[in-house]
Motif scaffolding. Structure first.
Motif, PDB file in Angstrom:
ATOM      1  N   GLY A 164       0.798  -1.219   0.000  1.00 15.88           N
ATOM      2  CA  GLY A 164       0.000   0.000   0.000  1.00 15.88           C
ATOM      3  C   GLY A 164       0.827   1.264   0.000  1.00 15.88           C
ATOM      4  O   GLY A 164       0.356   2.319   0.444  1.00 15.88           O
ATOM      5  N   HIS A 165       2.043   1.212  -0.542  1.00 11.66           N
ATOM      6  CA  HIS A 165       2.931   2.375  -0.496  1.00 11.66           C
ATOM      7  C   HIS A 165       2.478   3.504  -1.404  1.00 11.66           C
ATOM      8  O   HIS A 165       2.960   4.627  -1.273  1.00 11.66           O
ATOM      9  CB  HIS A 165       4.354   1.962  -0.870  1.00 11.66           C
ATOM     10  N   THR A 166       1.536   3.242  -2.316  1.00  9.49           N
ATOM     11  CA  THR A 166       1.052   4.304  -3.206  1.00  9.49           C
ATOM     12  C   THR A 166      -0.115   5.079  -2.607  1.00  9.49           C
ATOM     13  O   THR A 166      -0.577   6.053  -3.210  1.00  9.49           O
ATOM     14  CB  THR A 166       0.613   3.708  -4.556  1.00  9.49           C
ATOM     15  N   GLY A 167      -0.608   4.663  -1.445  1.00  8.28           N
ATOM     16  CA  GLY A 167      -1.717   5.346  -0.801  1.00  8.28           C
ATOM     17  C   GLY A 167      -1.260   6.502   0.068  1.00  8.28           C
ATOM     18  O   GLY A 167      -0.077   6.849   0.133  1.00  8.28           O
ATOM     19  N   PHE A 168      -2.210   7.099   0.758  1.00  6.43           N
ATOM     20  CA  PHE A 168      -1.947   8.274   1.610  1.00  6.43           C
ATOM     21  C   PHE A 168      -0.976   7.928   2.742  1.00  6.43           C
ATOM     22  O   PHE A 168       0.129   8.490   2.845  1.00  6.43           O
ATOM     23  CB  PHE A 168      -3.282   8.792   2.146  1.00  6.43           C
ATOM     24  N   LYS A 169      -1.358   6.982   3.597  1.00  9.26           N
ATOM     25  CA  LYS A 169      -0.477   6.612   4.704  1.00  9.26           C
ATOM     26  C   LYS A 169       0.804   5.965   4.200  1.00  9.26           C
ATOM     27  O   LYS A 169       1.891   6.208   4.738  1.00  9.26           O
ATOM     28  CB  LYS A 169      -1.204   5.656   5.659  1.00  9.26           C
ATOM     29  N   LEU A 220       4.547 -11.298  15.309  1.00 12.50           N
ATOM     30  CA  LEU A 220       3.414 -10.759  14.555  1.00 12.50           C
ATOM     31  C   LEU A 220       2.546  -9.895  15.453  1.00 12.50           C
ATOM     32  O   LEU A 220       2.203 -10.291  16.570  1.00 12.50           O
ATOM     33  CB  LEU A 220       2.589 -11.923  13.994  1.00 12.50           C
ATOM     34  N   ALA A 221       2.176  -8.711  14.962  1.00 15.43           N
ATOM     35  CA  ALA A 221       1.290  -7.818  15.705  1.00 15.43           C
ATOM     36  C   ALA A 221       0.327  -7.134  14.749  1.00 15.43           C
ATOM     37  O   ALA A 221       0.596  -7.001  13.552  1.00 15.43           O
ATOM     38  CB  ALA A 221       2.095  -6.758  16.467  1.00 15.43           C
ATOM     39  N   THR A 222      -0.808  -6.709  15.292  1.00  8.91           N
ATOM     40  CA  THR A 222      -1.753  -5.877  14.546  1.00  8.91           C
ATOM     41  C   THR A 222      -1.792  -4.490  15.171  1.00  8.91           C
ATOM     42  O   THR A 222      -1.587  -4.337  16.380  1.00  8.91           O
ATOM     43  CB  THR A 222      -3.168  -6.483  14.531  1.00  8.91           C
ATOM     44  N   ALA A 223      -2.047  -3.488  14.337  1.00  6.55           N
ATOM     45  CA  ALA A 223      -2.062  -2.094  14.780  1.00  6.55           C
ATOM     46  C   ALA A 223      -3.401  -1.470  14.423  1.00  6.55           C
ATOM     47  O   ALA A 223      -3.826  -1.505  13.269  1.00  6.55           O
ATOM     48  CB  ALA A 223      -0.921  -1.315  14.135  1.00  6.55           C
ATOM     49  N   ARG A 224      -4.061  -0.896  15.437  1.00  6.11           N
ATOM     50  CA  ARG A 224      -5.384  -0.292  15.282  1.00  6.11           C
ATOM     51  C   ARG A 224      -5.262   1.207  15.534  1.00  6.11           C
ATOM     52  O   ARG A 224      -5.115   1.639  16.674  1.00  6.11           O
ATOM     53  CB  ARG A 224      -6.362  -0.929  16.271  1.00  6.11           C
ATOM     54  N   ALA A 225      -5.324   1.980  14.463  1.00  5.52           N
ATOM     55  CA  ALA A 225      -5.101   3.421  14.585  1.00  5.52           C
ATOM     56  C   ALA A 225      -6.399   4.190  14.546  1.00  5.52           C
ATOM     57  O   ALA A 225      -7.401   3.731  13.988  1.00  5.52           O
ATOM     58  CB  ALA A 225      -4.179   3.906  13.463  1.00  5.52           C
ATOM     59  N   GLY A 226      -6.361   5.378  15.105  1.00  5.22           N
ATOM     60  CA  GLY A 226      -7.508   6.274  15.076  1.00  5.22           C
ATOM     61  C   GLY A 226      -7.680   6.927  13.717  1.00  5.22           C
ATOM     62  O   GLY A 226      -6.991   6.615  12.750  1.00  5.22           O
ATOM     63  N   ASN A 227      -8.608   7.875  13.631  1.00  2.00           N
ATOM     64  CA  ASN A 227      -8.899   8.575  12.377  1.00  2.00           C
ATOM     65  C   ASN A 227      -7.751   9.515  12.020  1.00  2.00           C
ATOM     66  O   ASN A 227      -7.476  10.465  12.747  1.00  2.00           O
ATOM     67  CB  ASN A 227     -10.198   9.378  12.510  1.00  2.00           C
ATOM     68  N   VAL A 228      -7.081   9.243  10.912  1.00  2.00           N
ATOM     69  CA  VAL A 228      -5.887  10.010  10.584  1.00  2.00           C
ATOM     70  C   VAL A 228      -6.228  11.192   9.683  1.00  2.00           C
ATOM     71  O   VAL A 228      -7.086  11.109   8.800  1.00  2.00           O
ATOM     72  CB  VAL A 228      -4.810   9.134   9.913  1.00  2.00           C
ATOM     73  N   LEU A 229      -5.524  12.292   9.917  1.00  2.00           N
ATOM     74  CA  LEU A 229      -5.629  13.517   9.137  1.00  2.00           C
ATOM     75  C   LEU A 229      -4.228  13.863   8.646  1.00  2.00           C
ATOM     76  O   LEU A 229      -3.238  13.352   9.150  1.00  2.00           O
ATOM     77  CB  LEU A 229      -6.181  14.652   9.993  1.00  2.00           C
ATOM     78  N   LEU A 234       1.167  11.067  10.921  1.00  2.00           N
ATOM     79  CA  LEU A 234       2.497  10.684  11.403  1.00  2.00           C
ATOM     80  C   LEU A 234       2.451  10.024  12.774  1.00  2.00           C
ATOM     81  O   LEU A 234       3.377   9.289  13.141  1.00  2.00           O
ATOM     82  CB  LEU A 234       3.417  11.907  11.434  1.00  2.00           C
ATOM     83  N   GLU A 235       1.395  10.256  13.542  1.00  2.00           N
ATOM     84  CA  GLU A 235       1.299   9.656  14.883  1.00  2.00           C
ATOM     85  C   GLU A 235       1.249   8.127  14.821  1.00  2.00           C
ATOM     86  O   GLU A 235       2.091   7.442  15.425  1.00  2.00           O
ATOM     87  CB  GLU A 235       0.083  10.207  15.625  1.00  2.00           C
ATOM     88  N   PRO A 236       0.275   7.525  14.116  1.00  5.33           N
ATOM     89  CA  PRO A 236       0.275   6.072  14.077  1.00  5.33           C
ATOM     90  C   PRO A 236       1.464   5.507  13.319  1.00  5.33           C
ATOM     91  O   PRO A 236       1.939   4.413  13.652  1.00  5.33           O
ATOM     92  CB  PRO A 236      -1.046   5.727  13.386  1.00  5.33           C
ATOM     93  N   LEU A 237       1.952   6.231  12.297  1.00  7.13           N
ATOM     94  CA  LEU A 237       3.121   5.726  11.573  1.00  7.13           C
ATOM     95  C   LEU A 237       4.319   5.593  12.504  1.00  7.13           C
ATOM     96  O   LEU A 237       5.098   4.631  12.404  1.00  7.13           O
ATOM     97  CB  LEU A 237       3.469   6.641  10.398  1.00  7.13           C
ATOM     98  N   PRO A 280       1.445  10.327  21.513  1.00  4.11           N
ATOM     99  CA  PRO A 280       1.185  11.328  20.471  1.00  4.11           C
ATOM    100  C   PRO A 280       1.961  12.601  20.752  1.00  4.11           C
ATOM    101  O   PRO A 280       2.120  13.002  21.913  1.00  4.11           O
ATOM    102  CB  PRO A 280      -0.327  11.551  20.566  1.00  4.11           C
ATOM    103  N   ARG A 281       2.477  13.232  19.702  1.00  2.00           N
ATOM    104  CA  ARG A 281       3.317  14.420  19.859  1.00  2.00           C
ATOM    105  C   ARG A 281       2.580  15.713  19.509  1.00  2.00           C
ATOM    106  O   ARG A 281       2.906  16.771  20.030  1.00  2.00           O
ATOM    107  CB  ARG A 281       4.558  14.302  18.967  1.00  2.00           C
ATOM    108  N   TRP A 282       1.651  15.638  18.574  1.00  6.02           N
ATOM    109  CA  TRP A 282       0.944  16.836  18.141  1.00  6.02           C
ATOM    110  C   TRP A 282      -0.487  16.803  18.651  1.00  6.02           C
ATOM    111  O   TRP A 282      -1.180  15.795  18.554  1.00  6.02           O
ATOM    112  CB  TRP A 282       0.928  16.923  16.617  1.00  6.02           C
ATOM    113  N   SER A 283      -0.938  17.944  19.165  1.00  7.12           N
ATOM    114  CA  SER A 283      -2.334  18.093  19.562  1.00  7.12           C
ATOM    115  C   SER A 283      -3.212  18.146  18.323  1.00  7.12           C
ATOM    116  O   SER A 283      -2.724  18.281  17.188  1.00  7.12           O
ATOM    117  CB  SER A 283      -2.510  19.375  20.369  1.00  7.12           C
ATOM    118  N   LEU A 284      -4.518  18.078  18.520  1.00  3.69           N
ATOM    119  CA  LEU A 284      -5.443  18.209  17.403  1.00  3.69           C
ATOM    120  C   LEU A 284      -5.259  19.552  16.713  1.00  3.69           C
ATOM    121  O   LEU A 284      -5.288  19.647  15.475  1.00  3.69           O
ATOM    122  CB  LEU A 284      -6.882  18.056  17.891  1.00  3.69           C
ATOM    123  N   SER A 285      -5.052  20.602  17.481  1.00  3.17           N
ATOM    124  CA  SER A 285      -4.831  21.925  16.896  1.00  3.17           C
ATOM    125  C   SER A 285      -3.588  21.933  16.011  1.00  3.17           C
ATOM    126  O   SER A 285      -3.607  22.464  14.890  1.00  3.17           O
ATOM    127  CB  SER A 285      -4.697  22.969  18.002  1.00  3.17           C
TER     128      SER A 285
END
Length: 363
Positions: A20-25, A192-201, A240-243, A321-326
């Protein structure tokens, strides 16, 4: 400074297969891996949107591109045999809830069969030490309650997208128990692990039916944005947070083995799990002469309240997480305005990536 436990030197020269390297994330993650010095191999279909971050940021220059569909197991197996990856990060998916209503079969085959084929290619090839399968925050049986979901909550999924990703979690559990059992780690050598991320912007997301792209596209055209569920609460965070979480998790799995296997949540701070309408209001403040907002309820089900508990990642990985929503919204708007102004998109991405990596994690 880098987050606790993140070791830049670890990635130097590592053979990484990223689906999935051609997608957004995937585009953002490709840029980051290249900055870390990894040998990045990508397996994906062409970019899913036009325009695309992959093309605007010239990501192809950072990745050994292997075109293909995850549903094509022989093609995927051939790429594994060629690359001989040490770490695999599986991001490729049909990622949109509303698209899953339009095409449920395509969603299930892309997400479920795609994940199955990645697991099977890893099993048959051997040599992979770290495998991170990215699912979603929507894998939980959503009860619309106030408490954030923890990794041991029951899986579910009302819509086809969420359901397909919950199925991927079950696949991962089955393969972990059947073929990559921690008790036999000395034989197979895979964690092996799975990662469940929140809504990314973030900058470069051009997918339809996602909040920020819809807002910016409407306002750019001089029209009000139409919101389906302005009261809906989501765990918003910059991409960048979940990445950062995926990278840290993959590194720790490689070094420490199955002690850190299983499911992981990567979500924002408590105060950044906010209603849709509030997020749009913050974004509108930065848009000159904003055309405003309209509400038009949808007849398709979407969760009203979704929050994540990331305590496990905080305590065991040292991820925060390093960046606030703002800050997230400011970075997203700055990216969009730079792109609209004709600036070098790749340079903008690398500047934001550098700023994120230098940001101090909160206490």
């Amino acid at each position: 400074m880098e987050g606790v436990g993140m070791n830049n030197a670890f990635w130097q020269g590592k053979r990484v297969l990223l689906t999935g390297h051609t997608g957004f994330k995937g585009s953002w993650l490709s840029l980051w891996l290249q900055q870390l010095g990894a040998e990045v191999h990508g397996y994906a279909l062409p970019p899913p949107t036009q325009p695309s971050l992959y093309e605007l940021a010239k990501v192809a220059g950072d990745v050994h591109h292997h075109g293909g569909d995850l549903r094509d197991l022989p093609r995927l197996q051939a790429v594994f045999a060629e690359v001989q990856p040490q770490l695999v990060l599986h991001l490729a998916a049909q990622p949109l809830v509303r698209d899953s209503y339009r095409d449920p079969i395509g969603t299930y085959t892309s997400n479920l069969n795609g994940t199955l084929h990645v697991l099977e290619a890893v099993r048959q090839q051997g040599g992979v030490r770290s495998l991170v399968l990215v699912t979603t925050d929507k894998v939980y049986a959503n009860r619309e309650w106030l408490w954030p979901y923890r990794e041991d909550e029951p899986l579910g999924g009302h819509d086809p997208y969420s359901s397909s990703k919950a199925c991927c979690e079950l696949l991962a559990q089955s393969y972990a128990a059947s073929f990559f059992n921690p008790a036999r780690y000395g034989e197979h050598g895979l964690a092996l692990a799975t990662a469940r991320a929140g809504n990314v912007l973030g900058g470069g997301d051009f997918a339809r039916d996602r909040l920020i792209p819809d807002c910016l596209a409407a306002w750019q055209a001089g029209q009000p944005v139409v919101l389906r569920h302005p009261q809906a609460v989501r765990p918003w965070q910059h991409v960048l947070e979940p990445l950062a979480g995926y990278l840290l998790l993959a590194e720790r799995l490689y070094n420490e083995g199955p002690a850190l296997a299983g499911a992981w949540n990567f979500g924002p701070a408590e105060q950044d799990m906010r209603p849709v309408g509030e997020v749009v209001s913050q974004l509108a403040q930065a848009w000159p002469a904003c055309p405003g907002v309209q509400q038009q309820p949808s007849d398709l089900h979407e969760a009203g309240l979704l929050r994540l508990d990331s305590t496990r990642a905080h305590r065991l990985l040292g991820w925060q997480p390093r960046w606030s929503l703002s800050q997230c919204l400011q970075a997203t708007m700055a990216w969009h305005q730079a792109w609209q102004g004709g600036e070098d998109v790749r340079a903008v991405c690398l500047t934001q990536l550098a700023a994120y990596r230098e940001a101090a994690c909160p206490n």
